[in-house]
Design an enzyme around this catalytic site. Structure first.
Site, short mmCIF file in Angstrom:
data_model
loop_
_atom_site.label_atom_id
_atom_site.label_comp_id
_atom_site.label_asym_id
_atom_site.label_seq_id
_atom_site.Cartn_x
_atom_site.Cartn_y
_atom_site.Cartn_z
N GLU A 244 29.74 43.60 26.46
CA GLU A 244 30.36 42.27 26.46
C GLU A 244 29.33 41.25 26.92
O GLU A 244 28.35 41.61 27.58
CB GLU A 244 31.57 42.23 27.40
N LYS A 246 27.55 38.64 29.23
CA LYS A 246 27.52 38.35 30.67
C LYS A 246 27.45 36.85 30.83
O LYS A 246 26.47 36.21 30.46
CB LYS A 246 26.32 39.01 31.36
N ARG A 251 33.84 34.19 38.33
CA ARG A 251 34.92 35.16 38.17
C ARG A 251 36.23 34.56 38.67
O ARG A 251 36.26 33.78 39.63
CB ARG A 251 34.63 36.43 38.97
N ARG A 266 36.48 34.45 43.05
CA ARG A 266 35.85 35.72 43.40
C ARG A 266 36.02 36.05 44.87
O ARG A 266 36.10 37.20 45.27
CB ARG A 266 34.37 35.64 43.04
N GLU A 295 36.24 35.36 33.54
CA GLU A 295 35.21 34.46 34.04
C GLU A 295 35.36 33.11 33.35
O GLU A 295 35.55 33.04 32.13
CB GLU A 295 33.82 35.04 33.79
N PHE A 335 38.40 39.69 30.31
CA PHE A 335 37.83 40.96 29.92
C PHE A 335 38.49 42.18 30.57
O PHE A 335 38.07 43.31 30.33
CB PHE A 335 36.32 41.01 30.16
N ARG A 406 30.96 48.44 43.77
CA ARG A 406 29.84 48.21 42.87
C ARG A 406 29.40 49.58 42.35
O ARG A 406 28.83 50.37 43.09
CB ARG A 406 28.70 47.51 43.60
N LYS A 412 24.79 45.52 34.52
CA LYS A 412 24.46 44.21 33.95
C LYS A 412 23.03 44.27 33.40
O LYS A 412 22.13 44.83 34.00
CB LYS A 412 24.60 43.11 35.00
#
Length: 548
Positions: A244, A246, A251, A266, A295, A335, A406, A412
């Site tokens: 997708e 970035k 966010r 976020r 986002e 997303f 994470r 990314k």
């Protein structure tokens, strides 16, 4: 539990260096607390006052703390500030000051945890023209009822830096041990409820009760985060993967029930009023009760992305929102889906969630491709860059949604400039025309216990305008000052570019950044999202492998 007992526990924990010993001690205390005390104790131990999802804030800065301590101790504020600057730690300085306080007649009671928490709740509720005076009165009362050791941890708690090294992992494992439940069950419940204090009270009732925890509307959960990686590695590990765009935006989490909706940033702060245009289009995009992850980006008249700072101007806006809607046009990109009509979806695979997202949301779903062809993915990457985006996100089709984690299931891919998110814990005054501003900043990463470790200074990449703006934001967050060096409440995150990571004995982290450069101010990110020492170690090893 009396607050004085809590303070003694903090003092003992601060002296323990081993993780297992820390967990054992916390686990030995938790069963003795009643249901009302348990959530408060857990949050306080982590240096937090309210649940992570809560919008409540006590709104007390260093100046109000110093003024209150000075009043209670019978000193003037300048002497208190001088003592704190000399000590370098507000908590220890307050402990010393209160041990000599002259106004001993102020001490009236030994408050318990619930009473202190009630005062914090009241502080968070105070609004209006007289709010500062009323808050000062409450904080004075708190310190008036505090012994020296209580004052140490009370001031640290208020200033948001308890500094005893108790992170989420320690608390999770202590809860599991105290109530004989699996750590995985505690973690899973925490991901959905976003409050380890509440989870501790539920764990006391047993594993079956933990299993009942579900995501709730209007209680935002932490957002899943990505690591760095490569397209080739992901295809080798996963086979077919999703790619997708970035986005260079902010966010958000969209919660909707009927015609009622709220949007969270976020950092889980409600921003609904600041972006009514996004509220309007998202309400029309689905008929379901839903929680969506996405986002927001700013775009120009031709629909091309604008820099990240344009989005922040809208998210920060509290007044005159309408005129800024005309100046900065925002577009949402969705997303992921976390909740649908009463069902929690985070355990489903990303592939399954994507199907539900496309089926139940009519517009603004982010474009996506799925492939195991590296050339096809690389072409999509170039397409993203050509469209003005940051790069691409690569996601495992089999991945669950893990709030706040994470993980390598999401990576990314950006152009080769390496950047890192770090906390700003201090600064040095500038020189020459910048003498009235902070000229360089001291940065920190975090260890597994969320203890901040200094890793670098940064002095380049700032325009005069940026330094002036950062000064305005941070001048009221100064805790102590020694010569040209000041120390801040750890609340602000910088994104920093660097040439490489080096081993170093000059910083607590054991690493240093070579040629660090300020990229941007990330007030969309919280301190808990900064880089960890373990991930910095991974970056260092990957960098060394690349050189070889």
């Amino acid at each position: 539990m009396q607050f004085s007992e809590f303070s003694k526990i903090c003092e003992q924990l601060e002296k323990i260096s081993g993780r297992l010993d820390t967990i054992d001690m916390i686990a030995s205390v938790l069963p003795s607390l009643d249901d009302d005390e348990l959530p408060i104790f857990v949050r306080f131990l982590m240096g937090r006052i309210f649940p992570d999802w809560s919008q409540e804030k006590i709104g007390i800065g260093p100046n109000l703390v110093f003024e209150s301590v000075a009043y209670v101790a019978g000193n003037n504020k300048s002497k208190v500030v001088k003592d704190i600057n000399r000590e370098g730690d507000a908590g220890t300085a307050v402990e010393n000051i209160l041990s000599k306080k002259e106004q001993t007649s102020f001490f009236t009671e030994n408050p318990d945890l619930i009473e202190v928490y009630s005062d914090f709740k009241y502080l968070a509720s105070i609004e209006g023209n007289r709010s500062q005076k009323e808050k000062l009165k409450v904080v004075r009362k708190l310190f008036a009822n505090a012994g020296p050791l209580d004052g140490k941890y009370l001031s640290r708690l208020i200033l948001g830096e308890l500094r005893i090294g108790i992170g989420e992992g320690n608390i999770r494992d202590a809860i599991a041990k105290a109530f004989d439940v699996p750590a995985e069950s505690v973690e899973h419940a925490y991901q959905a409820a976003n409050d380890l204090g509440e989870i501790a009270a539920i764990a006391k009732k047993g594993e079956e009760e933990l299993a009942k925890i579900r995501i709730e509307l209007f209680r935002p959960v932490k957002m899943m985060l990505a690591k760095q990686g490569t397209i080739a590695d992901m295809i080798e590990e996963q086979g077919a993967i999703a790619a997708e765009y970035k986005y260079d935006g902010t966010r958000f989490q969209f919660h909707k029930s009927g015609d009622l909706c709220r949007i969270y940033s976020r950092k889980l702060e409600e921003v609904t009023a600041a972006i009514p245009d996004i509220v309007e289009v998202l309400l029309k995009s689905t008929e379901h009760d839903i929680i969506l992850d996405g986002e927001v980006i700013a775009v120009d008249d031709e629909g091309r992305p604008l820099p990240f700072q344009n989005v922040l101007r809208r998210f920060r806006r509290k007044h005159d929102v309408a005129s800024h809607m005309e100046n900065v046009r925002l577009v949402p990109n969705l997303f992921d889906i976390l909740y649908l009509d009463g069902e929690t979806l985070i355990e489903k695979t990303f592939e399954e969630r994507r199907v539900l997202l496309e089926r139940n949301v009519m517009s603004f779903v982010a474009p996506q491709i799925v492939s195991d062809d590296i050339k096809f993915i690389e072409a999509f990457y170039r397409e993203s860059l050509d469209a003005g985006h940051e790069g691409i996100m690569i996601k495992s089709l089999k991945s669950a949604y893990t709030p706040g984690q994470r993980v390598r299931q999401w990576i990314k891919i950006k152009p080769s400039v390496d950047t890192i998110d770090l906390a700003v814990v201090g600064a040095e005054w500038g020189e020459g025309k910048r003498a009235h501003l902070f000229g360089s900043f001291i940065l920190a990463c975090q260890d597994e216990s969320e203890r901040l470790l200094k890793i670098s200074k940064v002095a380049t990449g700032f325009s005069d305008e940026a330094l002036a703006g950062i000064y305005d934001i941070m001048k009221d967050k100064v805790i102590s000052e020694s010569g040209k060096v000041v120390r801040f409440e750890p609340e602000i995150v910088f994104e920093i570019g660097y040439a490489e990571i080096q081993k170093s004995t000059n910083y607590e982290a054991g690493y240093a950044l070579r040629f660090p450069r300020f990229i941007r101010f990330r007030d969309d990110k919280g301190i808990e999202e900064i880089e960890t020492i373990s991930s910095i170690g991974e970056r260092f090893r990957a960098q060394s492998e690349k050189v070889r």
